[in-house]
Design a protein around this motif. Structure first.
Motif, short mmCIF file in Angstrom:
data_model
loop_
_atom_site.label_atom_id
_atom_site.label_comp_id
_atom_site.label_asym_id
_atom_site.label_seq_id
_atom_site.Cartn_x
_atom_site.Cartn_y
_atom_site.Cartn_z
N VAL A 142 -2.20 -0.08 6.61
CA VAL A 142 -2.96 1.16 6.40
C VAL A 142 -3.75 1.50 7.67
O VAL A 142 -4.31 0.61 8.32
CB VAL A 142 -3.92 1.00 5.20
N GLU A 184 2.23 6.81 2.19
CA GLU A 184 1.54 7.87 2.93
C GLU A 184 0.28 7.39 3.64
O GLU A 184 -0.30 8.11 4.46
CB GLU A 184 1.20 9.04 2.01
N LEU A 185 -0.16 6.16 3.34
CA LEU A 185 -1.36 5.62 3.97
C LEU A 185 -1.05 4.82 5.23
O LEU A 185 -1.97 4.40 5.94
CB LEU A 185 -2.12 4.72 2.99
N ALA A 218 -5.57 -2.68 -0.31
CA ALA A 218 -4.77 -1.98 -1.31
C ALA A 218 -4.81 -2.67 -2.66
O ALA A 218 -4.98 -2.02 -3.71
CB ALA A 218 -3.32 -1.86 -0.82
N GLU A 275 -9.69 3.68 -4.15
CA GLU A 275 -8.79 3.87 -3.02
C GLU A 275 -9.08 2.81 -1.96
O GLU A 275 -10.24 2.45 -1.73
CB GLU A 275 -8.97 5.26 -2.41
N THR A 276 -8.02 2.35 -1.29
CA THR A 276 -8.23 1.41 -0.19
C THR A 276 -9.09 2.05 0.89
O THR A 276 -9.01 3.25 1.15
CB THR A 276 -6.91 0.94 0.41
N THR A 277 -9.91 1.23 1.54
CA THR A 277 -10.72 1.70 2.66
C THR A 277 -10.16 1.21 3.99
O THR A 277 -10.82 1.31 5.02
CB THR A 277 -12.18 1.22 2.51
N GLY A 278 -8.95 0.65 3.97
CA GLY A 278 -8.34 0.14 5.20
C GLY A 278 -8.96 -1.15 5.67
O GLY A 278 -9.03 -1.40 6.87
N ALA A 326 0.85 -1.19 0.00
CA ALA A 326 0.00 0.00 0.00
C ALA A 326 0.89 1.24 0.00
O ALA A 326 2.05 1.20 0.43
CB ALA A 326 -0.91 -0.01 1.22
N ASP A 327 0.38 2.35 -0.48
CA ASP A 327 1.17 3.58 -0.57
C ASP A 327 1.70 3.99 0.80
O ASP A 327 1.00 3.89 1.82
CB ASP A 327 0.34 4.70 -1.17
#
Length: 446
Positions: A307, A112-113, A327, A336-339, A109-110
């Motif tokens: 995340v 920043e997340l 992700a 976008e991922t929702t976690g 996952a990115d």
């Protein structure tokens, strides 16, 4: 049990092992890496007919390594966290990655997340319970149930207590740890005789031992649930209102969540593909998750990708407001991922609630379903059909038990036909809800 399990020391060790795996993967040529590690210890006992049947002391550990070489992915795992085993797992994962096909959606996952706020969510409450004490509690539970008139046999009572430490780390520099406990007690009893025998159970579960229901109340409740099923009849075939008990309604929520999960969506194996914004439920019904709830049975500050978790609303005033994405599935869907790597956490319903008595009055005549059997759901169409048992409701009151019938419908119609939610909320799971009254389903009986 808890005295022999030093959770803090185990956490430090797993964190060190995860860091070692990440560094080794980097040195051996991986572009990115993620590591999951866990260790858990538990005590479980079961008794039957006043005698101890089993005593189990368990201790399990594992470490899983996933590496990315470009857009290629490989993973390997080991039940041993020693240096040699970790090196072997990393080398195997990299070897696998070099031979797998490229997948543009793969990868961490990115950065920043990644979760940066990792609060104590009040999940770790060890129980200093000896084997003898565990057996005594289970015996008290079963004895209380067996003493109820009409109970003729028992399949026993079981008590379990477990403590777990989990660690997740990746090459973004993220390192997250979690300690947790779970304790439970259950009892399963048999009533009646011959062809008229019935069985049922009850249980209690919590992170704190002090939050468990008393052994006697669990045993008595299991007996009451068993005895009320005696004398069951097959209902007539037809379309009738259906009242789902809380644990049955929880299953429907689970069906909904599975249908909005990213894996089902990108595989196009869900009847809710491309349905964001569509009305599924009445306007008064909303449903979401609260993953950072203190003491929650599924609470977590970060998901399986590292995340940060957050409150998510999946159904907002009847409309499908969000999918449930990790992700990878988010990339596959261009979203976008929702976690939600690892699923939904602490699912709660926002809706006006009604007493069970008033729901039965509102229903008039129909069936209350308290048990279902089988896995009769077509996830692509939403068609639903399962064996069931429960009670016939006549003029708003329980008339007699019913059994050996099926309930059938389509999830979309069932959701849209929700007439009310009960205030009898079952708080023993990650998904918490009261009873659901549905306007009608097809009943196949006699």
């Amino acid at each position: 049990m808890s005295q022999a399990f030093n959770a803090e020391a185990q956490q430090s060790r797993l964190e060190e092992r995860a860091g070692m795996a990440l560094e080794l993967a980097k040195r051996l040529g991986a572009d990115a890496c993620e590591v999951g590690a866990s260790v858990d210890q538990g005590l479980g006992v079961s008794v039957r007919l006043g005698e101890t049947e089993t005593v189990e002391l368990s201790r399990d550990q594992g470490i899983a390594v996933t590496v990315y070489v470009g857009n290629r992915k490989g993973n390997a795992s080991s039940s041993d966290a020693g240096d040699a085993s970790i090196r072997a797992a990393v080398e195997k994962a990299i070897s696998i990655a070099r031979y797998t096909g490229e997948d543009p959606a793969s990868g961490l996952a990115d950065a920043e997340l990644m979760a940066t706020d990792l609060p104590d969510l009040d999940l770790h409450h060890p129980w200093a319970l000896s084997t003898d004490e565990a057996i005594e509690l289970a015996l008290r539970c079963e004895t209380a149930g067996r003493e109820q008139p009409g109970i003729t046999n028992s399949e026993g009572a079981s008590l379990s207590s477990s403590e777990v430490v989990t660690v997740y780390a990746n090459s973004h520099g993220f390192l997250g740890s979690k300690r947790g406990t779970r304790h439970s007690l259950s009892c399963l009893l048999i009533g009646g005789s011959g062809d008229g025998m019935q069985r049922d159970h009850d249980f209690t579960t919590a992170r704190r031992a002090s939050d468990l229901a008393s052994p006697e109340s669990v045993g008595i409740s299991a007996a009451e649930r068993t005895l009320r099923r005696l004398g069951g009849q097959r209902p007539k075939t037809g379309r009738l209102p259906v009242l789902l008990a809380p644990d049955m309604a929880r299953g429907l929520v689970g069906n909904l969540l599975n249908s909005i999960a990213g894996g089902a969506l990108y595989r196009e194996s869900s009847f809710l593909c491309d349905q964001l914004g569509e009305t599924l439920f009445p306007e008064w019904f909303s449903l979401g998750e609260h993953p950072r709830e203190l003491g929650g049975l599924a609470s977590a500050a970060f998901d399986g990708d590292g995340v940060a978790t957050r409150d998510n609303v999946f159904i907002d005033r009847g409309r499908l407001a969000s999918y449930m994405l990790a992700a990878y599935s988010a990339r596959r869907l261009g979203l976008e991922t929702t976690g939600n790597a690892g699923g939904a956490r602490n699912v709660r319903i926002q809706a006006p609630t009604t007493s069970l008595k008033d729901l039965m009055q509102q229903m008039g005549t129909g069936i209350m379903v308290t048990e279902m059997m089988g896995q009769g759901l077509n996830s692509v169409t939403g068609d639903y059909s399962r064996g069931a048992a429960g009670f016939w409701i006549e003029n708003g009151k329980i008339s007699h038990p019913v059994e050996e019938f099926t309930v059938a419908g389509n999830l979309r119609d069932m959701f849209a036909g929700l007439q009310g939610v009960g205030d009898d909320i079952d708080r023993r799971g990650s998904i918490q809800t009261g009873s659901w009254l549905l306007d009608s389903m097809t009943i196949a009986g006699q």
